[in-house]
Write a protein that holds these residues in place. Structure first.
Motif, PDB file in Angstrom:
ATOM      1  N   VAL A  34      28.700  24.365  42.937  1.00  0.00           N
ATOM      2  CA  VAL A  34      28.944  23.965  44.331  1.00  0.00           C
ATOM      3  C   VAL A  34      28.140  24.840  45.284  1.00  0.00           C
ATOM      4  O   VAL A  34      27.498  24.342  46.218  1.00  0.00           O
ATOM      5  CB  VAL A  34      30.451  24.038  44.672  1.00  0.00           C
ATOM      6  N   ARG A  35      28.165  26.140  45.061  1.00  0.00           N
ATOM      7  CA  ARG A  35      27.431  27.057  45.950  1.00  0.00           C
ATOM      8  C   ARG A  35      25.937  26.758  45.934  1.00  0.00           C
ATOM      9  O   ARG A  35      25.271  26.786  46.978  1.00  0.00           O
ATOM     10  CB  ARG A  35      27.686  28.518  45.552  1.00  0.00           C
ATOM     11  N   TYR A  36      25.409  26.480  44.751  1.00  0.00           N
ATOM     12  CA  TYR A  36      23.982  26.178  44.661  1.00  0.00           C
ATOM     13  C   TYR A  36      23.649  24.872  45.386  1.00  0.00           C
ATOM     14  O   TYR A  36      22.722  24.822  46.208  1.00  0.00           O
ATOM     15  CB  TYR A  36      23.531  26.084  43.199  1.00  0.00           C
ATOM     16  N   ILE A  37      24.401  23.820  45.099  1.00  0.00           N
ATOM     17  CA  ILE A  37      24.138  22.504  45.703  1.00  0.00           C
ATOM     18  C   ILE A  37      24.292  22.579  47.221  1.00  0.00           C
ATOM     19  O   ILE A  37      23.429  22.104  47.977  1.00  0.00           O
ATOM     20  CB  ILE A  37      25.088  21.444  45.099  1.00  0.00           C
ATOM     21  N   LYS A  38      25.380  23.197  47.660  1.00  0.00           N
ATOM     22  CA  LYS A  38      25.626  23.312  49.106  1.00  0.00           C
ATOM     23  C   LYS A  38      24.532  24.130  49.779  1.00  0.00           C
ATOM     24  O   LYS A  38      24.042  23.779  50.856  1.00  0.00           O
ATOM     25  CB  LYS A  38      26.997  23.955  49.340  1.00  0.00           C
ATOM     26  N   GLY A  39      24.131  25.205  49.113  1.00  0.00           N
ATOM     27  CA  GLY A  39      23.074  26.055  49.665  1.00  0.00           C
ATOM     28  C   GLY A  39      21.758  25.313  49.826  1.00  0.00           C
ATOM     29  O   GLY A  39      21.049  25.489  50.831  1.00  0.00           O
ATOM     30  N   GLU A  40      21.427  24.463  48.857  1.00  0.00           N
ATOM     31  CA  GLU A  40      20.188  23.680  48.952  1.00  0.00           C
ATOM     32  C   GLU A  40      20.280  22.650  50.072  1.00  0.00           C
ATOM     33  O   GLU A  40      19.321  22.453  50.825  1.00  0.00           O
ATOM     34  CB  GLU A  40      19.898  23.001  47.605  1.00  0.00           C
ATOM     35  N   PHE A  41      21.425  21.989  50.201  1.00  0.00           N
ATOM     36  CA  PHE A  41      21.614  21.040  51.306  1.00  0.00           C
ATOM     37  C   PHE A  41      21.508  21.748  52.659  1.00  0.00           C
ATOM     38  O   PHE A  41      20.960  21.205  53.621  1.00  0.00           O
ATOM     39  CB  PHE A  41      22.984  20.357  51.201  1.00  0.00           C
ATOM     40  N   GLU A  42      22.072  22.943  52.740  1.00  0.00           N
ATOM     41  CA  GLU A  42      22.138  23.647  54.031  1.00  0.00           C
ATOM     42  C   GLU A  42      20.777  24.109  54.529  1.00  0.00           C
ATOM     43  O   GLU A  42      20.637  24.481  55.697  1.00  0.00           O
ATOM     44  CB  GLU A  42      23.114  24.824  53.927  1.00  0.00           C
ATOM     45  N   ARG A  43      19.771  24.093  53.680  1.00  0.00           N
ATOM     46  CA  ARG A  43      18.400  24.414  54.117  1.00  0.00           C
ATOM     47  C   ARG A  43      17.789  23.273  54.921  1.00  0.00           C
ATOM     48  O   ARG A  43      16.729  23.437  55.538  1.00  0.00           O
ATOM     49  CB  ARG A  43      17.495  24.645  52.902  1.00  0.00           C
ATOM     50  N   LEU A  44      18.447  22.125  54.896  1.00  0.00           N
ATOM     51  CA  LEU A  44      17.853  20.893  55.417  1.00  0.00           C
ATOM     52  C   LEU A  44      18.526  20.446  56.711  1.00  0.00           C
ATOM     53  O   LEU A  44      19.586  20.926  57.081  1.00  0.00           O
ATOM     54  CB  LEU A  44      17.969  19.790  54.352  1.00  0.00           C
ATOM     55  N   LEU A 108      13.959  13.334  52.548  1.00  0.00           N
ATOM     56  CA  LEU A 108      14.457  12.844  53.841  1.00  0.00           C
ATOM     57  C   LEU A 108      14.205  13.869  54.940  1.00  0.00           C
ATOM     58  O   LEU A 108      13.828  13.534  56.060  1.00  0.00           O
ATOM     59  CB  LEU A 108      15.953  12.533  53.744  1.00  0.00           C
ATOM     60  N   HIS A 109      14.411  15.139  54.601  1.00  0.00           N
ATOM     61  CA  HIS A 109      14.193  16.232  55.559  1.00  0.00           C
ATOM     62  C   HIS A 109      12.708  16.383  55.905  1.00  0.00           C
ATOM     63  O   HIS A 109      12.350  16.530  57.074  1.00  0.00           O
ATOM     64  CB  HIS A 109      14.732  17.532  54.943  1.00  0.00           C
ATOM     65  N   GLU A 110      11.856  16.324  54.898  1.00  0.00           N
ATOM     66  CA  GLU A 110      10.426  16.563  55.108  1.00  0.00           C
ATOM     67  C   GLU A 110       9.740  15.422  55.849  1.00  0.00           C
ATOM     68  O   GLU A 110       8.954  15.643  56.759  1.00  0.00           O
ATOM     69  CB  GLU A 110       9.727  16.767  53.756  1.00  0.00           C
ATOM     70  N   HIS A 111      10.041  14.201  55.430  1.00  0.00           N
ATOM     71  CA  HIS A 111       9.315  13.043  55.968  1.00  0.00           C
ATOM     72  C   HIS A 111       9.967  12.442  57.211  1.00  0.00           C
ATOM     73  O   HIS A 111       9.332  11.701  57.945  1.00  0.00           O
ATOM     74  CB  HIS A 111       9.171  11.970  54.890  1.00  0.00           C
ATOM     75  N   LYS A 112      11.253  12.783  57.402  1.00  0.00           N
ATOM     76  CA  LYS A 112      11.993  12.278  58.566  1.00  0.00           C
ATOM     77  C   LYS A 112      11.719  10.786  58.825  1.00  0.00           C
ATOM     78  O   LYS A 112      11.245  10.394  59.889  1.00  0.00           O
ATOM     79  CB  LYS A 112      11.675  13.108  59.806  1.00  0.00           C
ATOM     80  N   PRO A 113      12.013   9.937  57.857  1.00  0.00           N
ATOM     81  CA  PRO A 113      11.771   8.496  58.041  1.00  0.00           C
ATOM     82  C   PRO A 113      12.699   7.929  59.115  1.00  0.00           C
ATOM     83  O   PRO A 113      13.739   8.509  59.424  1.00  0.00           O
ATOM     84  CB  PRO A 113      12.109   7.910  56.665  1.00  0.00           C
ATOM     85  N   ASP A 114      12.302   6.807  59.647  1.00  0.00           N
ATOM     86  CA  ASP A 114      13.087   6.127  60.674  1.00  0.00           C
ATOM     87  C   ASP A 114      14.229   5.383  59.982  1.00  0.00           C
ATOM     88  O   ASP A 114      14.083   4.216  59.612  1.00  0.00           O
ATOM     89  CB  ASP A 114      12.163   5.150  61.416  1.00  0.00           C
ATOM     90  N   LEU A 115      15.348   6.049  59.791  1.00  0.00           N
ATOM     91  CA  LEU A 115      16.456   5.473  59.025  1.00  0.00           C
ATOM     92  C   LEU A 115      17.235   4.464  59.845  1.00  0.00           C
ATOM     93  O   LEU A 115      17.664   4.762  60.962  1.00  0.00           O
ATOM     94  CB  LEU A 115      17.410   6.584  58.553  1.00  0.00           C
ATOM     95  N   LYS A 116      17.449   3.288  59.252  1.00  0.00           N
ATOM     96  CA  LYS A 116      18.259   2.281  59.937  1.00  0.00           C
ATOM     97  C   LYS A 116      19.744   2.619  59.865  1.00  0.00           C
ATOM     98  O   LYS A 116      20.513   2.272  60.746  1.00  0.00           O
ATOM     99  CB  LYS A 116      18.004   0.901  59.313  1.00  0.00           C
ATOM    100  N   HIS A 117      20.134   3.295  58.771  1.00  0.00           N
ATOM    101  CA  HIS A 117      21.556   3.571  58.539  1.00  0.00           C
ATOM    102  C   HIS A 117      21.755   5.044  58.212  1.00  0.00           C
ATOM    103  O   HIS A 117      20.828   5.731  57.786  1.00  0.00           O
ATOM    104  CB  HIS A 117      22.071   2.732  57.362  1.00  0.00           C
ATOM    105  N   ASP A 118      22.969   5.518  58.394  1.00  0.00           N
ATOM    106  CA  ASP A 118      23.314   6.854  57.914  1.00  0.00           C
ATOM    107  C   ASP A 118      23.163   6.883  56.399  1.00  0.00           C
ATOM    108  O   ASP A 118      23.508   5.910  55.713  1.00  0.00           O
ATOM    109  CB  ASP A 118      24.766   7.207  58.252  1.00  0.00           C
ATOM    110  N   ILE A 119      22.666   7.999  55.879  1.00  0.00           N
ATOM    111  CA  ILE A 119      22.595   8.181  54.426  1.00  0.00           C
ATOM    112  C   ILE A 119      23.456   9.384  54.049  1.00  0.00           C
ATOM    113  O   ILE A 119      23.250  10.489  54.545  1.00  0.00           O
ATOM    114  CB  ILE A 119      21.140   8.365  53.948  1.00  0.00           C
ATOM    115  N   GLU A 120      24.435   9.123  53.192  1.00  0.00           N
ATOM    116  CA  GLU A 120      25.382  10.153  52.766  1.00  0.00           C
ATOM    117  C   GLU A 120      25.110  10.478  51.296  1.00  0.00           C
ATOM    118  O   GLU A 120      25.201   9.602  50.425  1.00  0.00           O
ATOM    119  CB  GLU A 120      26.819   9.649  52.942  1.00  0.00           C
ATOM    120  N   LEU A 121      24.740  11.728  51.037  1.00  0.00           N
ATOM    121  CA  LEU A 121      24.459  12.163  49.674  1.00  0.00           C
ATOM    122  C   LEU A 121      25.637  12.985  49.172  1.00  0.00           C
ATOM    123  O   LEU A 121      26.089  13.904  49.862  1.00  0.00           O
ATOM    124  CB  LEU A 121      23.172  12.986  49.630  1.00  0.00           C
ATOM    125  N   VAL A 122      26.138  12.652  47.980  1.00  0.00           N
ATOM    126  CA  VAL A 122      27.350  13.275  47.473  1.00  0.00           C
ATOM    127  C   VAL A 122      27.157  13.777  46.049  1.00  0.00           C
ATOM    128  O   VAL A 122      26.758  13.015  45.161  1.00  0.00           O
ATOM    129  CB  VAL A 122      28.544  12.293  47.478  1.00  0.00           C
TER     130      VAL A 122
END
Length: 287
Positions: A34-44, A108-122
């Motif tokens: 959890v700490r690793y996954i959360k830490g990687e997400f939090e960089r973004l 998603l963070h790097e390219h910042k595409p024009d997202l039509k919808h929210d994207i939730e990664l779990v």
């Protein structure tokens, strides 16, 4: 793509290196994941939260990252489970899927595409036995919460085992001889797996992936109770009439290391994994 390959390798290395094995009995190992996954997400550039839930008086956690789109009316969910079955490193099952999830977030963070919808990664916990197919699965908890909150989910994509490939003839097995007639006998492709009735969505994801990747992308739709079709977290979204599919290397129909101590990082093909993620990312931005 090169960056993706190296980052995927680092993710799998981190997750498979956790000792003891990240199964339901080893809470501290799961916390390390959890700490690793959360830490990687939090960089973004996304919102990150933990979703704790209790099973048998123990607290387990899903880790959720949200990328906002133009409209918050509908959401696309992308998921992968980080727990393993028993005492094994779980490189393909399912460090590969979690690495794919994290890399999707980075793209998603790097390219910042024009997202039509929210994207939730779990990143889910408790996909594996003894909780598989129960309401205790982390994905069942997540799907139920979305339903209770009346969130409109446009689609769900599950990363489940995306790292094992072979160019050897007859390296791809099939549960049914009829199926074998329609697919390559070399295990060097990725499959979009959906249940009967989801043909339109399954083929849409397949076709969009094909436009954005070099890897061969196949699709299959079979009855929900048949073989591999419901063998992961996407199954828990079906009950809410959500189009949910699995991105899969066909698991034990190809990978001899499935649920074995030999499911190690050196058995994975990170070039092809990166190609899979590129395809899913491309599809996500167009769904």
């Amino acid at each position: 793509m090169t960056n993706s390959k190296h980052r995927l390798h680092r993710d799998v290395e981190q997750l498979t290196g956790i000792q003891p094995a990240r199964n339901y009995q080893n809470i501290e190992a799961l916390e390390t994941a959890v700490r690793y996954i959360k830490g990687e997400f939090e960089r973004l550039d996304c919102e990150v939260v933990e979703q704790p839930f209790k099973v048998d008086n123990r607290t387990y956690k899903n880790v959720v990252a949200m990328f906002k789109g133009q409209s918050s009316a509908e959401r696309i969910v992308v998921g992968a489970h980080y727990d393993v079955c028993g005492d094994q490193p779980g490189a393909d099952d399912n460090a590969s899927g979690v690495a794919g999830l994290l890399e999707t977030a980075r793209l998603l963070h790097e390219h910042k595409p024009d997202l039509k919808h929210d994207i939730e990664l779990v990143a889910y916990c408790l996909e594996e036995p003894p909780f598989f197919a129960s309401e205790a699965m982390g994905s069942a908890v997540h799907a139920r919460k979305l339903h209770e909150q009346q969130v409109m989910v446009r689609a769900m994509i599950c990363y489940e085992m995306i790292g094992y490939f072979s160019d050897e003839p007859n390296s791809q097995k099939f549960p049914d001889p009829e199926l074998a007639k329609h697919y390559p006998n070399k295990g060097n492709f990725i499959v979009v797996v959906g249940k009967t009735g989801q043909e339109g969505y399954t083929q849409q994801v397949r076709d969009l992936m094909r436009q954005h990747t070099s890897i061969d992308v196949q699709s299959v739709n079979l009855p929900a109770g048949f073989g591999l079709v419901g063998l992961s977290d996407h199954r828990n979204y079906w009950k809410y009439d959500i189009n949910a599919i699995m991105i899969n290397d066909s698991s034990f129909l190809r990978n001899p290391h499935y649920h074995q101590t030999s499911d190690t990082i050196d058995t994975l093909d990170f070039d092809k994994m990166a190609a899979v993620v590129e395809g899913v990312y491309g599809a996500l931005t167009k769904l």
